[in-house]
Design an enzyme around this catalytic site. Structure first.
Site, PDB file in Angstrom:
ATOM      1  N   ARG A  57     -31.300  95.941 -18.809  1.00 17.31           N
ATOM      2  CA  ARG A  57     -31.970  95.772 -20.092  1.00 17.31           C
ATOM      3  C   ARG A  57     -31.537  94.442 -20.694  1.00 17.31           C
ATOM      4  O   ARG A  57     -30.399  94.010 -20.505  1.00 17.31           O
ATOM      5  CB  ARG A  57     -31.572  96.894 -21.058  1.00 17.31           C
ATOM      6  CG  ARG A  57     -32.175  98.241 -20.725  1.00 17.31           C
ATOM      7  CD  ARG A  57     -33.674  98.298 -21.013  1.00 17.31           C
ATOM      8  NE  ARG A  57     -34.244  99.614 -20.757  1.00 17.31           N
ATOM      9  CZ  ARG A  57     -34.981  99.918 -19.690  1.00 17.31           C
ATOM     10  NH1 ARG A  57     -35.229  99.031 -18.760  1.00 17.31           N
ATOM     11  NH2 ARG A  57     -35.479 101.137 -19.551  1.00 17.31           N
ATOM     12  N   HIS A  84     -40.472  91.619 -16.621  1.00 17.38           N
ATOM     13  CA  HIS A  84     -40.102  93.045 -16.531  1.00 17.38           C
ATOM     14  C   HIS A  84     -40.982  93.777 -15.507  1.00 17.38           C
ATOM     15  O   HIS A  84     -41.740  94.693 -15.852  1.00 17.38           O
ATOM     16  CB  HIS A  84     -40.192  93.732 -17.905  1.00 17.38           C
ATOM     17  CG  HIS A  84     -39.381  94.996 -17.969  1.00 17.38           C
ATOM     18  ND1 HIS A  84     -38.781  95.455 -19.107  1.00 17.38           N
ATOM     19  CD2 HIS A  84     -39.059  95.907 -17.017  1.00 17.38           C
ATOM     20  CE1 HIS A  84     -38.136  96.586 -18.861  1.00 17.38           C
ATOM     21  NE2 HIS A  84     -38.296  96.882 -17.585  1.00 17.38           N
TER      22      HIS A  84
HETATM   23  C1  GLV Z   1     -38.172 100.603 -16.862  1.00 20.38           C
HETATM   24  O1  GLV Z   1     -37.575  99.708 -17.324  1.00 20.38           O
HETATM   25  C2  GLV Z   1     -37.751 101.997 -16.815  1.00 20.38           C
HETATM   26  O2  GLV Z   1     -36.759 102.371 -17.458  1.00 20.38           O
HETATM   27  O3  GLV Z   1     -38.416 102.761 -16.095  1.00 20.38           O
END
Ligand code: GLV
Length: 309
Positions: free
Chosen positions: A224, A272
């Site tokens: 994160r 991401h």
């Molecule tokens: C993505 O970041 C998830 O937690 O699935």
């Protein structure tokens, strides 16, 4: 008896289709347009608006739409008494390994340095190192981190791993707890972060940690954005503590256009996408958990929210 999909930042439609295809008898609805909030017993959530879960008087279970559950934090009205489950999916795990493997190979074969040479019209081959002499270090040995660490070891890298509690993964030298962290970091030539985001791991990737790595190490963050202190990364790259960083996650997503990371030559960034949950692949386990909840049976992949993962 309704499942409600309560999400922002994600399109609920493919989830609705996948759940209905998995079991056409299910009543699946989408926030905020459920017919009767009182019918909702199971909530499938991603970045739900804070306080909204209070509107469901008969809610019995909350499922994340991803592997992480940190998006539930910071809601003062979160129903703490309810069980929370997350998604664990072979496709997600494999996707994460593929991303990590690509990033590790990029730095292992020094593509970052050859890119700079290309710009400078510099023809200078270097002898590649052997894989077993390169130490790849995984921080976080949960489902995703543990799997990737094991696969990297099978490929031939010298893999070490660190987690809060002791883990045993074939081929991986495992370190555990605060007392073994420095010894782990001192060997980490490529450091991969797959720590869950908790109050303990927020900002864990900071200058103090970077200064404990071998000089010129690489950081790969696929956990994160909040695990990283962004200014400290810039300092570490500029002072040469780190050779480069591959980042897939950010404090603010999408990354703002004026953010320094976009144009930093030692940062490789992706939007991401390291591993993306496929609704079709995870629908069966969501339906399974819904059934288990109805029967009062132990749920799959239940999270300890007091621990945060
Ligand atoms: C993505 O970041 C998830 O937690 O699935």
């Amino acid at each position: 008896m309704t499942i409600s999909i309560i999400c922002t930042d994600r399109d609920p439609k493919p989830w609705l289709i996948a759940l209905q295809a998995c079991d056409p008898t299910l009543d699946v609805q989408v926030w905020p347009n459920e017919r009767q909030k009182a019918d909702v017993e199971f909530a499938l959530c991603w970045k739900h608006p804070k306080g909204v879960l209070q509107e469901y008087p008969n809610l019995r279970c909350i499922s994340s739409m991803g592997a992480g559950v940190d998006h539930f934090f910071g809601d003062a009205f979160f129903p703490k008494h309810l069980p929370v489950v997350r998604l664990v999916d072979p496709q997600l795990t494999q996707g994460m390994f593929e991303y990590i493997c690509t990033a590790v190979m990029y730095y292992f074969r020094e593509f970052d340095l050859y890119r700079i040479q290309q710009r400078e019209l510099c023809w200078q081959p270097r002898l590649p190192r052997s894989m077993e002499k390169m130490t790849v270090a995984m921080m976080g040995l949960g489902k995703l981190g543990g799997y990737s660490a094991g696969r990297l070891a099978t490929m031939g890298f010298n893999v070490i791993g660190w987690s809060r509690s002791q883990k045993c993964i074939p081929g991986v030298k495992a370190y555990a707890g605060e007392e073994q962290l420095d010894e782990f970091l001192a060997q980490a030539e490529i450091l991969i972060c797959l720590l869950p985001l908790t109050e303990k791991t927020r900002g864990a990737l900071n200058l103090q940690l970077f200064s404990k790595l071998p000089n010129g190490s690489i950081l790969i963050n696929v956990a994160r954005g909040e695990n990283l202190v962004e200014e400290d990364l810039i300092t570490a790259l500029e002072e040469g503590l780190l050779r480069g960083a591959c980042l897939d996650v950010f404090k603010e997503e999408p990354l703002p256009e004026d953010h320094l990371f976009w144009s930093h030559e030692k940062i490789l960034l992706t939007p991401h996408c390291s591993s993306v949950t496929d609704p079709e692949s995870v629908a069966p386990q969501i339906v399974q958990n819904y059934r288990f909840m109805q029967r009062g049976v132990e749920l799959l992949n239940q999270v300890d929210m007091s621990r945060g993962y």
